[in-house]
Design a protein around this motif. Structure first.
Motif, PDB file in Angstrom:
ATOM      1  N   LEU A  39       8.640   8.122   3.486  1.00  0.00           N
ATOM      2  CA  LEU A  39       9.846   7.993   2.694  1.00  0.00           C
ATOM      3  C   LEU A  39       9.725   8.748   1.388  1.00  0.00           C
ATOM      4  CD1 LEU A  39       9.569   4.986   0.625  1.00  0.00           C
ATOM      5  CD2 LEU A  39       8.928   4.501   2.944  1.00  0.00           C
ATOM      6  N   THR A  40      10.872   8.978   0.762  1.00  0.00           N
ATOM      7  CA  THR A  40      10.925   9.670  -0.517  1.00  0.00           C
ATOM      8  C   THR A  40      11.310   8.665  -1.591  1.00  0.00           C
ATOM      9  OG1 THR A  40      11.615  11.714   0.568  1.00  0.00           O
ATOM     10  CG2 THR A  40      12.014  11.552  -1.797  1.00  0.00           C
ATOM     11  N   VAL A  41      10.520   8.625  -2.659  1.00  0.00           N
ATOM     12  CA  VAL A  41      10.784   7.747  -3.794  1.00  0.00           C
ATOM     13  C   VAL A  41      10.582   8.575  -5.058  1.00  0.00           C
ATOM     14  CG1 VAL A  41      10.086   5.657  -5.038  1.00  0.00           C
ATOM     15  CG2 VAL A  41       9.977   5.704  -2.541  1.00  0.00           C
ATOM     16  N   GLY A  42      11.581   8.618  -5.899  1.00  0.00           N
ATOM     17  CA  GLY A  42      11.461   9.350  -7.157  1.00  0.00           C
ATOM     18  C   GLY A  42      11.161  10.827  -6.970  1.00  0.00           C
ATOM     19  N   GLY A  43      11.639  11.408  -5.889  1.00  0.00           N
ATOM     20  CA  GLY A  43      11.427  12.833  -5.647  1.00  0.00           C
ATOM     21  C   GLY A  43      10.103  13.162  -4.982  1.00  0.00           C
ATOM     22  N   ASN A  44       9.243  12.188  -4.799  1.00  0.00           N
ATOM     23  CA  ASN A  44       7.954  12.402  -4.125  1.00  0.00           C
ATOM     24  C   ASN A  44       8.006  11.835  -2.715  1.00  0.00           C
ATOM     25  OD1 ASN A  44       6.507  13.616  -6.320  1.00  0.00           O
ATOM     26  ND2 ASN A  44       6.359  11.593  -7.244  1.00  0.00           N
ATOM     27  N   ARG A  45       7.253  12.446  -1.805  1.00  0.00           N
ATOM     28  CA  ARG A  45       7.149  11.967  -0.428  1.00  0.00           C
ATOM     29  C   ARG A  45       5.931  11.062  -0.316  1.00  0.00           C
ATOM     30  NH1 ARG A  45      10.192  11.571   3.039  1.00  0.00           N
ATOM     31  NH2 ARG A  45       8.735  12.023   4.672  1.00  0.00           N
ATOM     32  N   TYR A  46       6.071   9.987   0.463  1.00  0.00           N
ATOM     33  CA  TYR A  46       4.984   9.026   0.650  1.00  0.00           C
ATOM     34  C   TYR A  46       4.845   8.664   2.121  1.00  0.00           C
ATOM     35  CZ  TYR A  46       5.267   8.408  -4.376  1.00  0.00           C
ATOM     36  OH  TYR A  46       5.276   8.631  -5.726  1.00  0.00           O
ATOM     37  N   ALA A  47       3.631   8.286   2.491  1.00  0.00           N
ATOM     38  CA  ALA A  47       3.352   7.759   3.828  1.00  0.00           C
ATOM     39  C   ALA A  47       2.769   6.366   3.652  1.00  0.00           C
ATOM     40  CB  ALA A  47       2.357   8.654   4.556  1.00  0.00           C
ATOM     41  N   LEU A  48       3.228   5.451   4.488  1.00  0.00           N
ATOM     42  CA  LEU A  48       2.664   4.106   4.517  1.00  0.00           C
ATOM     43  C   LEU A  48       1.842   4.000   5.783  1.00  0.00           C
ATOM     44  CD1 LEU A  48       5.339   3.962   2.746  1.00  0.00           C
ATOM     45  CD2 LEU A  48       4.957   1.526   2.936  1.00  0.00           C
ATOM     46  N   LEU A  49       0.555   3.746   5.615  1.00  0.00           N
ATOM     47  CA  LEU A  49      -0.394   3.717   6.722  1.00  0.00           C
ATOM     48  C   LEU A  49      -0.999   2.328   6.863  1.00  0.00           C
ATOM     49  CD1 LEU A  49      -2.329   7.059   6.042  1.00  0.00           C
ATOM     50  CD2 LEU A  49      -0.195   6.731   7.300  1.00  0.00           C
ATOM     51  N   GLN A  50      -1.367   1.990   8.111  1.00  0.00           N
ATOM     52  CA  GLN A  50      -1.925   0.660   8.387  1.00  0.00           C
ATOM     53  C   GLN A  50      -3.040   0.776   9.414  1.00  0.00           C
ATOM     54  OE1 GLN A  50       0.558  -2.181  10.656  1.00  0.00           O
ATOM     55  NE2 GLN A  50       0.362  -3.497   8.858  1.00  0.00           N
ATOM     56  N   SER A  51      -4.218   0.271   9.071  1.00  0.00           N
ATOM     57  CA  SER A  51      -5.325   0.202  10.018  1.00  0.00           C
ATOM     58  C   SER A  51      -5.182  -1.074  10.838  1.00  0.00           C
ATOM     59  CB  SER A  51      -6.674   0.192   9.278  1.00  0.00           C
ATOM     60  OG  SER A  51      -6.827  -1.025   8.566  1.00  0.00           O
ATOM     61  N   GLU A  52      -5.974  -1.203  11.894  1.00  0.00           N
ATOM     62  CA  GLU A  52      -5.933  -2.423  12.711  1.00  0.00           C
ATOM     63  C   GLU A  52      -6.285  -3.652  11.871  1.00  0.00           C
ATOM     64  OE1 GLU A  52      -4.949  -3.375  15.817  1.00  0.00           O
ATOM     65  OE2 GLU A  52      -4.063  -1.378  15.840  1.00  0.00           O
ATOM     66  N   ALA A  53      -7.296  -3.527  11.001  1.00  0.00           N
ATOM     67  CA  ALA A  53      -7.692  -4.656  10.154  1.00  0.00           C
ATOM     68  C   ALA A  53      -6.566  -5.042   9.200  1.00  0.00           C
ATOM     69  CB  ALA A  53      -8.953  -4.308   9.370  1.00  0.00           C
ATOM     70  N   MET A  54      -5.856  -4.042   8.654  1.00  0.00           N
ATOM     71  CA  MET A  54      -4.747  -4.316   7.746  1.00  0.00           C
ATOM     72  C   MET A  54      -3.591  -4.988   8.487  1.00  0.00           C
ATOM     73  SD  MET A  54      -4.612  -0.752   5.715  1.00  0.00           S
ATOM     74  CE  MET A  54      -4.799  -0.840   3.955  1.00  0.00           C
ATOM     75  N   LYS A  55      -3.392  -4.617   9.744  1.00  0.00           N
ATOM     76  CA  LYS A  55      -2.295  -5.169  10.545  1.00  0.00           C
ATOM     77  C   LYS A  55      -2.445  -6.679  10.686  1.00  0.00           C
ATOM     78  CE  LYS A  55       0.068  -4.506  14.934  1.00  0.00           C
ATOM     79  NZ  LYS A  55       0.110  -3.746  16.181  1.00  0.00           N
ATOM     80  N   GLU A  56      -3.670  -7.148  10.857  1.00  0.00           N
ATOM     81  CA  GLU A  56      -3.921  -8.581  11.002  1.00  0.00           C
ATOM     82  C   GLU A  56      -3.453  -9.357   9.778  1.00  0.00           C
ATOM     83  OE1 GLU A  56      -8.032  -9.182  11.964  1.00  0.00           O
ATOM     84  OE2 GLU A  56      -7.915  -7.863  13.713  1.00  0.00           O
ATOM     85  N   ASP A  57      -3.551  -8.730   8.585  1.00  0.00           N
ATOM     86  CA  ASP A  57      -3.145  -9.374   7.339  1.00  0.00           C
ATOM     87  C   ASP A  57      -1.761  -8.921   6.876  1.00  0.00           C
ATOM     88  OD1 ASP A  57      -5.552 -10.779   7.171  1.00  0.00           O
ATOM     89  OD2 ASP A  57      -6.551  -9.089   6.181  1.00  0.00           O
ATOM     90  N   ASP A  58      -1.053  -8.148   7.721  1.00  0.00           N
ATOM     91  CA  ASP A  58       0.269  -7.623   7.396  1.00  0.00           C
ATOM     92  C   ASP A  58       0.236  -6.817   6.095  1.00  0.00           C
ATOM     93  OD1 ASP A  58       2.911  -7.191   8.161  1.00  0.00           O
ATOM     94  OD2 ASP A  58       3.650  -8.847   6.933  1.00  0.00           O
ATOM     95  N   GLU A  59      -0.796  -5.982   5.942  1.00  0.00           N
ATOM     96  CA  GLU A  59      -0.953  -5.140   4.768  1.00  0.00           C
ATOM     97  C   GLU A  59      -0.818  -3.679   5.174  1.00  0.00           C
ATOM     98  OE1 GLU A  59      -4.801  -6.116   3.223  1.00  0.00           O
ATOM     99  OE2 GLU A  59      -4.108  -7.984   2.338  1.00  0.00           O
ATOM    100  N   PHE A  60      -0.638  -2.814   4.188  1.00  0.00           N
ATOM    101  CA  PHE A  60      -0.585  -1.374   4.419  1.00  0.00           C
ATOM    102  C   PHE A  60      -1.080  -0.669   3.171  1.00  0.00           C
ATOM    103  CE2 PHE A  60       3.607  -2.821   3.024  1.00  0.00           C
ATOM    104  CZ  PHE A  60       3.814  -2.029   1.896  1.00  0.00           C
ATOM    105  N   ASP A  61      -1.304   0.624   3.272  1.00  0.00           N
ATOM    106  CA  ASP A  61      -1.704   1.406   2.110  1.00  0.00           C
ATOM    107  C   ASP A  61      -0.697   2.526   1.910  1.00  0.00           C
ATOM    108  OD1 ASP A  61      -3.187   2.035  -0.105  1.00  0.00           O
ATOM    109  OD2 ASP A  61      -5.066   2.303   0.980  1.00  0.00           O
TER     110      ASP A  61
END
Length: 102
Positions: A39-61
């Motif tokens: 997604l684009t926020v404030g003119g910058n492009r971003y990616a939200l990524l999730q590892s299997e371990a993060m998925k278990e805790d419903d987290e992302f980076d």
């Protein structure tokens, strides 16, 4: 870093890497992340990524998408907490709507 005409397109990460991307961790090992969103926020492009371990805790980076000199998408860690929160909130809004909640 100066921006140029080689900005990554909205779906460039998935076009370039597929549904997941391998990143090298600080200790030199690699870890697979699923690409949740771009997604684009404030003119910058971003990616939200999730590892299997993060998925278990419903987290992302959150990573900033930048173009290298050849125009290929590269990922940079987002270390600024305020920037990270802005992107996470934009992602939540895109997933659940932007209704203000108490």
């Amino acid at each position: 870093m100066a921006g140029g005409g080689n900005d990554p397109k909205p779906s460039e990460l998935k076009q370039q890497y597929g549904e997941s991307v391998e990143l090298v961790t600080e200790d030199g090992s690699s870890l697979s992340f699923r690409i949740l969103a771009e997604l684009t926020v404030g003119g910058n492009r971003y990616a939200l990524l999730q590892s299997e371990a993060m998925k278990e805790d419903d987290e992302f980076d959150v990573f900033r998408i930048v173009a290298d000199p050849s125009g290929e998408a590269q990922l940079e860690n987002v270390t600024d907490e305020e920037e990270w929160e802005l992107v996470a909130e934009a992602f939540d809004d895109s997933q659940f709507g932007s209704d203000d909640q108490p």
